[in-house]
Design a protein around this motif. Structure first.
Motif, PDB file in Angstrom:
ATOM      1  N   VAL A   1     -30.363  34.368  11.684  1.00 21.77           N
ATOM      2  CA  VAL A   1     -30.145  33.094  11.002  1.00 21.77           C
ATOM      3  C   VAL A   1     -31.439  32.279  10.950  1.00 21.77           C
ATOM      4  O   VAL A   1     -31.747  31.637   9.945  1.00 21.77           O
ATOM      5  CB  VAL A   1     -29.025  32.300  11.705  1.00 21.77           C
ATOM      6  CG1 VAL A   1     -28.892  30.905  11.097  1.00 21.77           C
ATOM      7  CG2 VAL A   1     -27.706  33.046  11.592  1.00 21.77           C
ATOM      8  N   LYS A   2     -32.225  32.306  12.022  1.00 23.47           N
ATOM      9  CA  LYS A   2     -33.529  31.624  12.017  1.00 23.47           C
ATOM     10  C   LYS A   2     -34.428  32.205  10.931  1.00 23.47           C
ATOM     11  O   LYS A   2     -35.163  31.478  10.249  1.00 23.47           O
ATOM     12  CB  LYS A   2     -34.190  31.755  13.388  1.00 23.47           C
ATOM     13  CG  LYS A   2     -33.542  30.921  14.470  1.00 23.47           C
ATOM     14  CD  LYS A   2     -34.177  31.177  15.828  1.00 23.47           C
ATOM     15  CE  LYS A   2     -35.619  30.691  15.866  1.00 23.47           C
ATOM     16  NZ  LYS A   2     -36.210  30.836  17.230  1.00 23.47           N
ATOM     17  N   GLN A   3     -34.359  33.515  10.756  1.00 26.88           N
ATOM     18  CA  GLN A   3     -35.165  34.159   9.723  1.00 26.88           C
ATOM     19  C   GLN A   3     -34.711  33.727   8.332  1.00 26.88           C
ATOM     20  O   GLN A   3     -35.543  33.479   7.438  1.00 26.88           O
ATOM     21  CB  GLN A   3     -35.053  35.680   9.857  1.00 26.88           C
ATOM     22  CG  GLN A   3     -35.860  36.461   8.835  1.00 26.88           C
ATOM     23  CD  GLN A   3     -35.681  37.962   8.996  1.00 26.88           C
ATOM     24  OE1 GLN A   3     -35.228  38.442  10.033  1.00 26.88           O
ATOM     25  NE2 GLN A   3     -36.027  38.700   7.964  1.00 26.88           N
ATOM     26  N   LEU A   4     -33.401  33.602   8.124  1.00 28.48           N
ATOM     27  CA  LEU A   4     -32.895  33.142   6.830  1.00 28.48           C
ATOM     28  C   LEU A   4     -33.339  31.716   6.542  1.00 28.48           C
ATOM     29  O   LEU A   4     -33.654  31.365   5.388  1.00 28.48           O
ATOM     30  CB  LEU A   4     -31.364  33.232   6.816  1.00 28.48           C
ATOM     31  CG  LEU A   4     -30.765  34.642   6.879  1.00 28.48           C
ATOM     32  CD1 LEU A   4     -29.246  34.559   6.964  1.00 28.48           C
ATOM     33  CD2 LEU A   4     -31.181  35.464   5.669  1.00 28.48           C
ATOM     34  N   LEU A   5     -33.371  30.891   7.574  1.00 31.65           N
ATOM     35  CA  LEU A   5     -33.863  29.524   7.399  1.00 31.65           C
ATOM     36  C   LEU A   5     -35.335  29.505   7.003  1.00 31.65           C
ATOM     37  O   LEU A   5     -35.749  28.744   6.101  1.00 31.65           O
ATOM     38  CB  LEU A   5     -33.662  28.727   8.684  1.00 31.65           C
ATOM     39  CG  LEU A   5     -32.265  28.142   8.928  1.00 31.65           C
ATOM     40  CD1 LEU A   5     -32.136  27.682  10.365  1.00 31.65           C
ATOM     41  CD2 LEU A   5     -32.017  26.981   7.971  1.00 31.65           C
ATOM     42  N   SER A   6     -36.139  30.315   7.637  1.00 30.18           N
ATOM     43  CA  SER A   6     -37.565  30.365   7.320  1.00 30.18           C
ATOM     44  C   SER A   6     -37.796  30.890   5.904  1.00 30.18           C
ATOM     45  O   SER A   6     -38.641  30.360   5.160  1.00 30.18           O
ATOM     46  CB  SER A   6     -38.300  31.251   8.328  1.00 30.18           C
ATOM     47  OG  SER A   6     -38.161  30.747   9.636  1.00 30.18           O
ATOM     48  N   GLU A   7     -37.042  31.923   5.510  1.00 26.66           N
ATOM     49  CA  GLU A   7     -37.211  32.471   4.163  1.00 26.66           C
ATOM     50  C   GLU A   7     -36.822  31.463   3.094  1.00 26.66           C
ATOM     51  O   GLU A   7     -37.367  31.486   1.983  1.00 26.66           O
ATOM     52  CB  GLU A   7     -36.357  33.737   4.015  1.00 26.66           C
ATOM     53  CG  GLU A   7     -36.865  34.924   4.832  1.00 26.66           C
ATOM     54  CD  GLU A   7     -35.958  36.122   4.713  1.00 26.66           C
ATOM     55  OE1 GLU A   7     -34.879  35.989   4.075  1.00 26.66           O
ATOM     56  OE2 GLU A   7     -36.313  37.203   5.245  1.00 26.66           O
ATOM     57  N   SER A   8     -35.891  30.584   3.406  1.00 25.15           N
ATOM     58  CA  SER A   8     -35.486  29.571   2.432  1.00 25.15           C
ATOM     59  C   SER A   8     -36.628  28.629   2.085  1.00 25.15           C
ATOM     60  O   SER A   8     -36.694  28.076   0.984  1.00 25.15           O
ATOM     61  CB  SER A   8     -34.301  28.772   2.978  1.00 25.15           C
ATOM     62  OG  SER A   8     -33.874  27.793   2.059  1.00 25.15           O
ATOM     63  N   VAL A   9     -37.565  28.459   3.030  1.00 20.74           N
ATOM     64  CA  VAL A   9     -38.717  27.582   2.791  1.00 20.74           C
ATOM     65  C   VAL A   9     -39.896  28.368   2.230  1.00 20.74           C
ATOM     66  O   VAL A   9     -40.612  27.894   1.331  1.00 20.74           O
ATOM     67  CB  VAL A   9     -39.124  26.877   4.099  1.00 20.74           C
ATOM     68  CG1 VAL A   9     -40.367  26.024   3.890  1.00 20.74           C
ATOM     69  CG2 VAL A   9     -37.977  26.034   4.626  1.00 20.74           C
ATOM     70  N   LEU A  10     -40.098  29.593   2.709  1.00 18.12           N
ATOM     71  CA  LEU A  10     -41.306  30.343   2.379  1.00 18.12           C
ATOM     72  C   LEU A  10     -41.183  31.194   1.116  1.00 18.12           C
ATOM     73  O   LEU A  10     -42.184  31.455   0.448  1.00 18.12           O
ATOM     74  CB  LEU A  10     -41.686  31.251   3.558  1.00 18.12           C
ATOM     75  CG  LEU A  10     -41.952  30.531   4.887  1.00 18.12           C
ATOM     76  CD1 LEU A  10     -42.207  31.543   5.996  1.00 18.12           C
ATOM     77  CD2 LEU A  10     -43.145  29.585   4.739  1.00 18.12           C
ATOM     78  N   LYS A  11     -39.982  31.622   0.768  1.00 16.09           N
ATOM     79  CA  LYS A  11     -39.812  32.516  -0.378  1.00 16.09           C
ATOM     80  C   LYS A  11     -39.295  31.768  -1.592  1.00 16.09           C
ATOM     81  O   LYS A  11     -38.539  30.801  -1.477  1.00 16.09           O
ATOM     82  CB  LYS A  11     -38.843  33.655  -0.029  1.00 16.09           C
ATOM     83  CG  LYS A  11     -39.414  34.666   0.950  1.00 16.09           C
ATOM     84  CD  LYS A  11     -38.472  35.841   1.103  1.00 16.09           C
ATOM     85  CE  LYS A  11     -39.058  36.921   1.991  1.00 16.09           C
ATOM     86  NZ  LYS A  11     -38.151  38.093   2.112  1.00 16.09           N
ATOM     87  N   ALA A  12     -39.739  32.242  -2.767  1.00 15.12           N
ATOM     88  CA  ALA A  12     -39.282  31.627  -4.013  1.00 15.12           C
ATOM     89  C   ALA A  12     -37.811  31.948  -4.275  1.00 15.12           C
ATOM     90  O   ALA A  12     -37.060  31.119  -4.798  1.00 15.12           O
ATOM     91  CB  ALA A  12     -40.140  32.095  -5.178  1.00 15.12           C
ATOM     92  N   GLU A  13     -37.389  33.165  -3.933  1.00 14.87           N
ATOM     93  CA  GLU A  13     -36.001  33.567  -4.118  1.00 14.87           C
ATOM     94  C   GLU A  13     -35.453  34.090  -2.783  1.00 14.87           C
ATOM     95  O   GLU A  13     -35.366  35.303  -2.551  1.00 14.87           O
ATOM     96  CB  GLU A  13     -35.882  34.646  -5.194  1.00 14.87           C
ATOM     97  CG  GLU A  13     -36.265  34.141  -6.572  1.00 14.87           C
ATOM     98  CD  GLU A  13     -36.069  35.202  -7.637  1.00 14.87           C
ATOM     99  OE1 GLU A  13     -35.618  36.328  -7.284  1.00 14.87           O
ATOM    100  OE2 GLU A  13     -36.340  34.936  -8.819  1.00 14.87           O
TER     101      GLU A  13
END
Length: 392
Positions: free
Chosen positions: A334-346
């Protein structure tokens, strides 16, 4: 190897009298029953002399061997089996031609006569030595004229030949036959839901409850987190409570939940065999029943299920959180999903920017107890969309 003398030949039960006696047959009457009758060899030989069959024939030799107690040699067995196999092959070949129409036979023969070894291996049943045998038989005896000649190829007996013909007419697409969507869904969620309803879903509320809290995540079909909360319910486990207390507490939690097309509850796999877990199981069943009843109020009018149960281990397997039969924590994922929401365009999951600080605080060690229900509610919602709605 010790040779059994003629006087110790096998009895009618296939046992030696001495061995039978040692196995529990103790009386003289039982031993007399197991004693072999007079040897029939003399009678058989006298009977055989009445026939004028040349002694050189294989049948004569076989009968002589039987009467004299001689075993077949390896070469004699092979000759007998080949003779029988030839007759069976002819009958099988004729039956094979009757199974397919003339057009189907032409299609099968075209493949068998023109395909290379590599092309034949594209059919699952013709991989390995079978494809080599077909090519070698074709080179040695010419093209196959009919399906009857197919059973003459080594490793292609009648049943296998039928399967090969069917695989040529109806080849499988893909390496592996995929299970039907309904079978997969039946193991994932209960009760059964029409596929059209699942495909048309706009938003769901994923609910996971434990002994201390109830957590829920509200996601739309774009995997955008609309709401993500938890509520304390630990006092329900402090001491036995009446149903009315459960009704008040669960109703208070439901009043905070948003409306959605479906409400998805986590189905735990706790065993009822462990008596020490009985209070926890009772709490889970009461909570689940309350959620089903209170969230599905319109069921009596339209008969449509809006509350579903989702297999916990199926979610764990989807996210590779399983170690054997045990599911590990989903906190890091879940922490990784949170980080990807900020760092990745999609990103895989979209989190509202204004809620990011609040959600990150949920990972701080402020609570002495682990809040796995909070993490699992989000993962369950994502798995529901990816497995049941998007069918990925």
């Amino acid at each position: 190897m010790a040779v059994v003398p003629e006087s110790r030949a096998l009895g009618p039960l296939g046992l030696l009298p001495e061995r039978a006696a040692g196995g529990g047959f103790g009386s003289q009457h039982q031993l007399a029953y197991l004693r072999p009758p007079p040897c029939p060899r003399r009678f058989a030989l006298r009977w055989w002399r009445c026939f004028s069959v040349p002694l050189e024939s294989s049948l004569t030799q076989a009968f002589r061997n039987f009467c004299c107690g001689k075993k077949f040699s390896a070469s004699e067995k092979i000759l007998t089996n080949v003779a029988i196999g030839d007759e069976n092959a002819k009958e099988s070949g004729k039956a094979l031609d009757k199974l397919f129409s003339s057009e189907q036979q032409a299609s099968i023969l075209h493949v068998l006569n023109t395909a290379s070894k590599k092309e034949l291996e594209a059919f699952k049943l013709l991989r390995g030595r079978k494809s080599i045998n077909i090519v070698e038989h074709r080179e040695k005896f010419g093209p196959f004229q009919n399906l009857e000649s197919l059973v003459n190829v080594p490793l292609l007996q009648y049943k296998t030949a039928v399967q090969v013909c069917n695989s040529i007419l109806f080849p499988e697409t893909g390496k592996k036959k995929r299970k039907s969507w309904e079978n997969q869904l039946g193991k994932l969620i209960k009760p059964d839901i029409e596929r059209e309803r699942l495909k048309a879903v706009k938003s769901i509320v994923s609910i996971v409850f434990g002994t201390r809290r109830i957590a829920w995540a509200h996601l739309d079909r774009k995997l955008t987190v609309l709401d993500w909360q938890q509520s304390d319910c630990r006092k329900l486990m402090n001491r036995p409570h009446s149903s009315s207390v459960y009704l008040e507490e669960i109703s208070s939690v439901i009043s905070k939940m948003p409306k959605a097309d479906f409400y998805v509850l986590e189905k735990t796999g706790l065993s009822i065999q462990n008596s020490s877990l009985f209070p926890i199981l009772l709490h889970f069943h009461i909570t689940e029943a309350m959620l089903y009843a209170l969230l599905n109020r319109a069921f009596a009018q339209d008969g449509q299920h809006r509350v579903l149960s989702m297999n916990r281990n199926a979610v764990g397997k989807h996210f590779e959180l399983m170690i054997g039969d045990t599911r590990t924590s989903g906190k890091e994922l879940v922490k990784q999903l949170l980080s990807e929401s900020v760092l990745k365009a999609e990103p895989r999951v979209f989190f509202p920017p204004e809620k990011m600080v609040h959600y990150r605080q949920m990972f701080l060690p402020t609570d002495p107890y682990r809040i796995e229900e909070f993490y699992d509610s989000l993962l369950q919602a994502v798995a529901f969309y990816e497995l049941a709605v998007f069918d990925t």
